[in-house]
Design a protein around this motif. Structure first.
Motif, PDB file in Angstrom:
ATOM      1  N   LEU A 145      59.702  65.251 -59.792  1.00 18.83           N
ATOM      2  CA  LEU A 145      58.942  66.038 -58.819  1.00 18.83           C
ATOM      3  C   LEU A 145      59.843  66.504 -57.677  1.00 18.83           C
ATOM      4  CD1 LEU A 145      55.648  63.936 -58.549  1.00 18.83           C
ATOM      5  CD2 LEU A 145      55.907  66.163 -59.658  1.00 18.83           C
ATOM      6  N   ARG A 146      60.603  65.580 -57.117  1.00 18.46           N
ATOM      7  CA  ARG A 146      61.421  65.932 -55.956  1.00 18.46           C
ATOM      8  C   ARG A 146      62.549  66.898 -56.319  1.00 18.46           C
ATOM      9  NH1 ARG A 146      58.454  64.742 -51.615  1.00 18.46           N
ATOM     10  NH2 ARG A 146      60.312  64.886 -50.295  1.00 18.46           N
ATOM     11  N   ARG A 147      63.235  66.648 -57.423  1.00 16.26           N
ATOM     12  CA  ARG A 147      64.370  67.524 -57.748  1.00 16.26           C
ATOM     13  C   ARG A 147      63.897  68.889 -58.204  1.00 16.26           C
ATOM     14  NH1 ARG A 147      63.892  69.297 -63.228  1.00 16.26           N
ATOM     15  NH2 ARG A 147      64.697  67.753 -64.705  1.00 16.26           N
ATOM     16  N   THR A 148      62.715  68.970 -58.852  1.00 12.85           N
ATOM     17  CA  THR A 148      62.194  70.270 -59.265  1.00 12.85           C
ATOM     18  C   THR A 148      61.841  71.120 -58.052  1.00 12.85           C
ATOM     19  OG1 THR A 148      61.322  69.317 -61.308  1.00 12.85           O
ATOM     20  CG2 THR A 148      60.427  71.445 -60.618  1.00 12.85           C
ATOM     21  N   GLY A 149      61.148  70.518 -57.091  1.00 10.18           N
ATOM     22  CA  GLY A 149      60.826  71.246 -55.873  1.00 10.18           C
ATOM     23  C   GLY A 149      62.071  71.669 -55.111  1.00 10.18           C
ATOM     24  N   ALA A 150      63.038  70.763 -55.030  1.00  5.91           N
ATOM     25  CA  ALA A 150      64.260  71.066 -54.285  1.00  5.91           C
ATOM     26  C   ALA A 150      65.069  72.173 -54.947  1.00  5.91           C
ATOM     27  CB  ALA A 150      65.105  69.802 -54.144  1.00  5.91           C
ATOM     28  N   ALA A 151      65.103  72.206 -56.282  1.00  2.60           N
ATOM     29  CA  ALA A 151      65.838  73.273 -56.979  1.00  2.60           C
ATOM     30  C   ALA A 151      65.215  74.634 -56.699  1.00  2.60           C
ATOM     31  CB  ALA A 151      65.872  72.998 -58.474  1.00  2.60           C
ATOM     32  N   SER A 152      63.884  74.701 -56.701  1.00  3.11           N
ATOM     33  CA  SER A 152      63.220  75.966 -56.386  1.00  3.11           C
ATOM     34  C   SER A 152      63.453  76.367 -54.935  1.00  3.11           C
ATOM     35  CB  SER A 152      61.725  75.855 -56.671  1.00  3.11           C
ATOM     36  OG  SER A 152      61.472  75.880 -58.059  1.00  3.11           O
ATOM     37  N   ALA A 153      63.441  75.387 -54.031  1.00  2.00           N
ATOM     38  CA  ALA A 153      63.712  75.684 -52.627  1.00  2.00           C
ATOM     39  C   ALA A 153      65.150  76.158 -52.441  1.00  2.00           C
ATOM     40  CB  ALA A 153      63.447  74.446 -51.774  1.00  2.00           C
ATOM     41  N   LEU A 154      66.071  75.550 -53.173  1.00  2.00           N
ATOM     42  CA  LEU A 154      67.468  75.980 -53.126  1.00  2.00           C
ATOM     43  C   LEU A 154      67.587  77.435 -53.563  1.00  2.00           C
ATOM     44  CD1 LEU A 154      70.531  75.363 -52.891  1.00  2.00           C
ATOM     45  CD2 LEU A 154      70.424  74.520 -55.256  1.00  2.00           C
ATOM     46  N   ALA A 155      66.950  77.786 -54.671  1.00  5.64           N
ATOM     47  CA  ALA A 155      66.975  79.170 -55.145  1.00  5.64           C
ATOM     48  C   ALA A 155      66.314  80.108 -54.144  1.00  5.64           C
ATOM     49  CB  ALA A 155      66.284  79.273 -56.499  1.00  5.64           C
ATOM     50  N   SER A 156      65.209  79.663 -53.560  1.00  5.95           N
ATOM     51  CA  SER A 156      64.498  80.499 -52.592  1.00  5.95           C
ATOM     52  C   SER A 156      65.376  80.846 -51.399  1.00  5.95           C
ATOM     53  CB  SER A 156      63.231  79.780 -52.116  1.00  5.95           C
ATOM     54  OG  SER A 156      62.500  80.575 -51.214  1.00  5.95           O
ATOM     55  N   GLY A 157      66.254  79.934 -51.011  1.00  9.74           N
ATOM     56  CA  GLY A 157      67.144  80.198 -49.896  1.00  9.74           C
ATOM     57  C   GLY A 157      68.063  81.387 -50.142  1.00  9.74           C
ATOM     58  N   TYR A 158      68.339  81.678 -51.398  1.00  6.07           N
ATOM     59  CA  TYR A 158      69.166  82.823 -51.760  1.00  6.07           C
ATOM     60  C   TYR A 158      68.345  84.048 -52.153  1.00  6.07           C
ATOM     61  CZ  TYR A 158      72.949  79.387 -52.057  1.00  6.07           C
ATOM     62  OH  TYR A 158      73.858  78.403 -51.781  1.00  6.07           O
TER      63      TYR A 158
END
Length: 329
Positions: free
Chosen positions: A120-133
């Motif tokens: 759950l945490r790494r999936t959300g964080a990966a999407s947030a990382l992509a969103s930053g770009y």
């Protein structure tokens, strides 16, 4: 204390006292999104060996075992996932997961981590990382499509990287949408349930979709210029969350080429049909994090990020939570 491995663990230790189980509550408490997003960014820049997950059918009824290994210079680990659909009849969860984190110098196991919370945490964080770009810096309206376990996590993750002022939650069940929105409100987030999906799509700056849909939900005709679409479901070629028009209109990015181009129905189907070409998929997360691709270039373009998950993310998250737990002891 004796010799220390590159990953920070004492080499000469008694495994009976140093093999720790890290609970779901500890995972959620340790992995705040700003820290995990930054750790993932560095992990994608550095890279790791992370083969596409192995899937094994273990019973004639279709029960499956999934193995997701990854390793780099400092450590290695593997996520073990079981998918037993008939567990619903037994009154228990159909998916279970455990992560085994091992020392890079000795190969010895160092921690067992709750696999569901880690995912759950790494999936959300990966999407947030992509969103930053990929999302606009001024993105303020978030639409969450789906009401499953992952939905609140996705909302929290996106709020950690963009100034979100309103969260709309849509699901096939209005009741479950209301429950999900209430959970987000309880966490201090500005959420509300909505019944009109087309209207919510037309107003959203960011759309995050985490469902088990096999037919498109996010339709390109409803997306306005400047929208960022984050697709987390559709992790097999037979699943879809977006229609061909959404994929065709968007500049498309993925977590990894190897995983998304082999498994993601949102891409595999239009690629096989010739609706889009391989060149339409512009970059993977490692390209964004390393600066090899700039990501969003104009405010009016539609961007789409498709993730199916990579074991690099699990290794990064497991290492971070284990280090923080060790530091708190």
């Amino acid at each position: 204390m004796g010799r220390v491995s590159p990953s920070g663990w004492p080499i000469e230790t008694d495994l009976s006292t140093d093999l720790h189980y890290i609970t779901a509550a500890e995972v959620h408490a340790a992995l705040d999104f700003p820290s995990l997003v930054e750790a993932l960014r560095l992990a994608f820049v550095r890279g790791a060996s992370a083969p596409v997950r192995a899937s094994h059918e273990v019973t004639p009824e279709g029960d499956r075992l999934l193995l997701m290994p990854a390793w780099d210079g400092d450590g290695l680990g593997v996520k073990i996932v079981t998918v037993f659909p008939r567990n619903r009849e037994r009154g228990v969860a159909s998916v279970a997961a455990l992560y085994v984190l091992m020392d890079g110098a000795t190969g010895h196991p160092r921690a067992l981590v709750d696999g569901e919370a880690l995912t759950l945490r790494r999936t959300g964080a990966a999407s947030a990382l992509a969103s930053g770009y990929l999302s606009r810096r001024d993105a303020r309206r978030l639409l969450v499509v789906g009401t499953g376990t992952l939905a609140p996590t996705m909302a929290e993750a996106h709020c950690a990287v963009r100034p979100i002022e309103r969260i709309d939650v849509w699901g096939r069940s209005p009741q479950r949408a209301g429950v999900t929105a209430a959970r987000l409100v309880a966490r201090g987030l500005p959420a509300r349930a909505v019944a009109d999906l087309d209207g919510a799509l037309a107003e959203a700056d960011i759309v995050t979709c985490a469902t088990t849909a096999t037919e498109p939900i996010v339709r390109g005709a409803q997306l306005r210029p400047g929208t960022h679409v984050d697709l987390v479901g559709a992790f097999t070629p037979r699943m879809r969350e977006s229609d061909d028009d959404a994929v065709r209109r968007a500049r498309v990015f993925v977590d990894t080429f190897a995983g998304a181009l082999a498994e993601a129905g949102d891409l595999v189907t239009p690629l096989d049909a010739g609706t889009i070409t391989r060149g339409h998929v512009l970059a993977e997360l490692a390209d964004l994090c390393s600066g090899r691709h700039p990501g969003r270039e104009h405010d009016d373009e539609i961007t789409l990020f498709k993730s199916v998950g990579t074991a690099l993310e699990d290794l990064c998250a497991a290492r971070l939570v284990a280090q923080r737990r060790a530091g708190n002891r």
